[in-house]
Design a protein around this motif. Structure first.
Motif, PDB file in Angstrom:
ATOM      1  N   TYR A  89       0.715  -1.228   0.240  1.00 17.38           N
ATOM      2  CA  TYR A  89      -0.276   0.070   0.198  1.00 17.38           C
ATOM      3  C   TYR A  89       1.073   1.377  -0.245  1.00 17.38           C
ATOM      4  O   TYR A  89       0.698   2.326  -0.173  1.00 17.38           O
ATOM      5  N   GLU A  90       2.238   1.206   0.636  1.00 16.78           N
ATOM      6  CA  GLU A  90       2.735   2.424   0.664  1.00 16.78           C
ATOM      7  C   GLU A  90       3.566   2.470   0.046  1.00 16.78           C
ATOM      8  O   GLU A  90       3.507   3.564  -0.730  1.00 16.78           O
ATOM      9  N   CYS A  91       3.853   1.196  -1.398  1.00 17.36           N
ATOM     10  CA  CYS A  91       4.388   2.060  -2.470  1.00 17.36           C
ATOM     11  C   CYS A  91       3.780   2.437  -3.427  1.00 17.36           C
ATOM     12  O   CYS A  91       4.059   2.702  -4.062  1.00 17.36           O
ATOM     13  N   PHE A  92       2.255   2.084  -3.452  1.00 17.11           N
ATOM     14  CA  PHE A  92       1.380   2.623  -4.227  1.00 17.11           C
ATOM     15  C   PHE A  92       1.429   4.162  -3.699  1.00 17.11           C
ATOM     16  O   PHE A  92       0.999   4.514  -4.591  1.00 17.11           O
ATOM     17  N   ASN A  93       1.556   4.535  -2.570  1.00 16.57           N
ATOM     18  CA  ASN A  93       1.286   6.145  -2.094  1.00 16.57           C
ATOM     19  C   ASN A  93       2.563   6.863  -2.287  1.00 16.57           C
ATOM     20  O   ASN A  93       2.518   7.961  -3.049  1.00 16.57           O
ATOM     21  N   GLY A  94       4.071   5.999  -3.036  1.00 15.01           N
ATOM     22  CA  GLY A  94       5.394   6.104  -3.381  1.00 15.01           C
ATOM     23  C   GLY A  94       5.595   6.666  -4.663  1.00 15.01           C
ATOM     24  O   GLY A  94       6.493   6.946  -4.946  1.00 15.01           O
ATOM     25  N   GLY A  95       4.636   5.005  -4.952  1.00 17.85           N
ATOM     26  CA  GLY A  95       5.533   5.339  -6.995  1.00 17.85           C
ATOM     27  C   GLY A  95       5.863   3.705  -6.732  1.00 17.85           C
ATOM     28  O   GLY A  95       7.233   3.781  -6.263  1.00 17.85           O
ATOM     29  N   PHE A 325       9.014   5.934   3.910  1.00 15.85           N
ATOM     30  CA  PHE A 325      10.572   5.378   4.184  1.00 15.85           C
ATOM     31  C   PHE A 325      10.676   4.797   6.174  1.00 15.85           C
ATOM     32  O   PHE A 325      10.973   4.518   5.914  1.00 15.85           O
ATOM     33  N   ALA A 326       9.117   5.380   6.654  1.00 14.06           N
ATOM     34  CA  ALA A 326       8.800   4.452   8.140  1.00 14.06           C
ATOM     35  C   ALA A 326       8.279   3.018   7.991  1.00 14.06           C
ATOM     36  O   ALA A 326       9.679   2.361   8.537  1.00 14.06           O
ATOM     37  N   VAL A 327       7.365   2.984   7.374  1.00 19.28           N
ATOM     38  CA  VAL A 327       7.304   1.759   6.747  1.00 19.28           C
ATOM     39  C   VAL A 327       8.565   0.566   6.396  1.00 19.28           C
ATOM     40  O   VAL A 327       8.227  -0.466   7.263  1.00 19.28           O
TER      41      VAL A 327
END
Length: 479
Positions: A89-95, A325-327
């Motif tokens: 999910y964070e990869c989707f938000n980051g690109g 970065f946090a995850v």
């Protein structure tokens, strides 16, 4: 060596003498010149086999060890925990470009920090040996760096590096920090690590209960339910609590086992991780080119979506950098485990395979994180679940079908059970390291490191010799 009962002459190593003792009574502090891992000095070699001395080393259980492969499995199980379930999910938000770039960068930093910990362990062992020769108290060594520097002034770099080794490995990371930085930095580490680990362990148990409650219902208790959506449902709360209790029973038993006794379970968990993660990556890639569309609740067959990425997928999104970065840091952050993983490692691998151990571990983690993050986020997009495995509930395969084929059901259940396998093996490892850190912080040093106390000289008297042997033979072990 003269093994006469009345006088036991000790070999002098490298001409060094323990302060206050004559030359005839030197206890060897280091193995003879050569490979210290190939030559071991036992108590019977130095003290004789007089029956008055108590149990001989040959009668004591030999410490179990494991191979480099097993150590890599432990390292991967420490790292690939709940963090990987939130990365997509964070990869989707980051690109899909920013994400891998950041993961590679953090992977390099992680490997560098591993080398720092390894260097600190070797320095600590060398300083301990030299400090013992100079009768420096253990408390000073662990808690007063400035006093240690003064006491060891005049020590050459050559003498220090000549004593580098991983032979004893008796310190936790917190103790290394106290030795080199002082009490305040050690206290800061103990508090921050303790709080962070307790939060992680609590989140593990909650995630275990939530994942199984949403996947498997129990007749007479509750059907499968969502704790977030059915928070008022008492039966759902009961189902969740039951799974948490099962998890508690499992982890208590596992946490009381030594690492060498856990290796079978940990190897199985590593293999299961590898298989299930590959299934997640392959099925995500296959779904992109199928006609199935996931709307966050169920799969719908819409042929026009075949070959298209999820809506909102981008290569570089600065807005998602902070959370990613946090995850990612959480997913990589297991430097605290280095001392515990190395302890049961075979002597040969401790000396020759340290860099391979941590390079393989970081490289595999980086590849797994990038593969999962990119593949899953590009198909599920904003509908990526947390944990990501929940999106495979209702998986129908790749071709249109009214009912899921058998292979799709097997894949679906395997992935849905991944959090239980993942967290069930990671929790005991983290619990053991937390316990060791707490032990190092609160238990008197004389109990943790009895070998570093000022020991009476064997031969000075029957009682003193027996006490020395007894303490050396019955010193507590962490493993």
């Amino acid at each position: 060596i003269n093994k006469s009962p009345k006088h036991k002459k000790m070999p002098v190593v490298e001409g060094e003498a323990i302060m206050g003792l004559d030359e005839a009574e030197q206890i060897p502090l280091l193995p003879p010149k050569g490979d210290p891992f190939e030559t071991e000095i036992t108590l019977s070699d130095t003290l004789g086999t007089d029956k008055r001395d108590g149990p001989t080393p040959s009668s004591l259980p030999k410490k179990a060890q494991y191979s480099l492969f097993v150590a890599i499995c432990f390292s991967l199980n420490y790292s690939i925990g709940s963090g990987i379930l939130g990365l997509p999910y964070e990869c989707f938000n980051g690109g899909y470009v920013l994400g891998p770039v950041l993961l590679i960068f953090l992977g390099v930093l992680t490997y560098i920090t591993y080398t720092y910990v390894m260097d600190g362990m070797q320095r600590a062992e060398a300083i301990t040996i030299i400090a013992q020769r100079r009768s420096l108290p253990k408390h000073t060594l662990l808690h007063n760096p400035q006093r240690t520097i003064q006491a060891l002034s005049g020590t050459s770099v050559e003498e220090l590096t000549a004593n580098y080794s991983f032979t004893k490995n008796e310190y936790q990371l917190s103790e290394l920090i106290g030795m080199f930085a002082g009490n305040w930095w050690k206290l800061a580490y103990d508090i921050s690590y303790g709080i962070a680990t307790l939060i992680s362990l609590w989140s593990y148990s909650a995630l275990f209960g939530v994942s199984l409650a949403r996947t498997i219902g129990i007749p007479g208790v509750s059907p499968a339910c969502d704790m977030e959506g059915d928070v008022e449902d008492g039966n759902c709360r009961g189902l969740y609590s039951l799974y948490v209790c099962v998890f508690w029973a499992w982890t208590v038993v596992m946490s009381l086992m030594d690492f060498t006794e856990q290796q079978g379970v940990q190897i199985f968990a590593t293999v299961a991780r590898a298989v299930i993660i590959c299934l997640m990556i392959v099925t995500s890639a296959g779904l992109i080119y199928s006609g199935w569309f996931y709307n966050g609740e169920q799969y719908l067959f819409i042929e026009s979506t075949a070959g298209k990425y999820a809506v909102g997928v981008g290569s570089w999104k600065w807005s998602g950098l902070a959370y990613f970065f946090a995850v990612s840091s959480f997913a990589y952050g297991n430097q605290y485990c280095v001392t515990d993983i190395i302890a049961p490692l075979s002597s040969h691998n401790r000396k020759h395979s340290q860099h391979q151990l941590w390079a393989y571990s970081v490289g595999i983690c980086c590849a797994v994180y990038i593969g999962c993050g990119v593949a899953i986020s590009m198909y599920f997009g904003s509908h990526t679940e947390s944990p990501a495995t929940l999106a495979w509930k209702g998986f129908m395969g790749f071709a249109y079908a009214e009912e899921p084929p058998i292979w799709a059901l097997i894949v679906s259940w395997s992935i849905l059970l991944f959090p239980a396998i993942d967290i069930g093996s990671a929790y005991p490892l983290n619990a053991v390291t937390l316990a060791n850190t707490i032990e190092a912080a609160v238990v008197p040093q004389s109990m943790i490191h009895p070998s570093m106390s000022r020991l009476p000289l064997p031969g000075a008297g029957d009682d003193d010799g027996a006490n020395w042997i007894q303490r050396m033979c019955t010193s507590p072990r962490r493993y």
